[in-house]
Design a protein around this motif. Sequence first.
Motif, short mmCIF file in Angstrom:
data_model
loop_
_atom_site.label_atom_id
_atom_site.label_comp_id
_atom_site.label_asym_id
_atom_site.label_seq_id
_atom_site.Cartn_x
_atom_site.Cartn_y
_atom_site.Cartn_z
N MET A 14 46.91 48.58 46.88
CA MET A 14 46.63 50.01 46.98
C MET A 14 45.70 50.58 45.94
N VAL A 15 45.37 49.85 44.91
CA VAL A 15 44.56 50.42 43.84
C VAL A 15 43.08 50.34 44.17
N ASN A 16 42.70 49.69 45.23
CA ASN A 16 41.30 49.56 45.64
C ASN A 16 40.48 48.74 44.65
N PRO A 17 40.78 47.47 44.52
CA PRO A 17 40.00 46.64 43.59
C PRO A 17 38.57 46.43 44.09
N CYS A 45 37.33 45.50 36.68
CA CYS A 45 38.33 45.65 37.74
C CYS A 45 39.63 44.97 37.34
N ALA A 46 39.51 43.77 36.78
CA ALA A 46 40.72 43.07 36.32
C ALA A 46 41.44 43.89 35.26
N LEU A 47 40.69 44.46 34.32
CA LEU A 47 41.29 45.31 33.30
C LEU A 47 41.96 46.54 33.92
N TYR A 48 41.28 47.16 34.87
CA TYR A 48 41.82 48.33 35.56
C TYR A 48 43.13 47.99 36.28
N LEU A 90 49.00 48.06 36.64
CA LEU A 90 50.21 47.25 36.73
C LEU A 90 51.14 47.54 35.55
N ALA A 91 50.57 47.63 34.35
CA ALA A 91 51.39 47.91 33.16
C ALA A 91 52.05 49.29 33.27
N GLY A 92 51.31 50.25 33.75
CA GLY A 92 51.87 51.59 33.92
C GLY A 92 53.02 51.61 34.91
#
Length: 155
Positions: free
Chosen positions: A97-100, A131-134, A139-141
């Motif tokens: 859902m985050v649109n990578p 994108c990986a960082l985003y 994910l952490a949030g």
Amino acid sequence: MVRCIVLWAAEPLHGVGSHIVALAALVGMLVCGIVPTKELRQQIAWDSPIFIGCVLGLAAVFAHLGIDAWIIGSCEPLFRALSSQIYLLIGVSVYAMVNPWFVLYQNPIYLTAYYATEGEMVEQAPMARYCALYLLICLAGLMASVPYWQLLGIL
């Protein structure tokens, strides 16, 4: 242009879709000679706007044809199995859902920006790393939110 903005802003009042307003403005500019037909054909790479328009319109097509309900029904057993593993479910959900944008064609919004700048906005490889960082930040949030949601009794 002012008329278009007014019509777009007042769409809930008159019910004329924003796409109809934009097409009418384009036809008006072509008829009045503001935008020459030859220039319109040569100055725009039409494959990109057509692709982006199709991708953005898929949600309405899927809903109309019932494909979205079929996909949900098909994935239900998977999500039932994942529901006991809340952290794994969140990981799958973030990616879905985050649109990578690991690859150029994966995210319509990123694709629009990329083609609007004729591919000179950025290089794709560094953006894939961002994108990986985003995704990791998202994910952490969400992972940090799970204990709070459990405390509230939501999960």
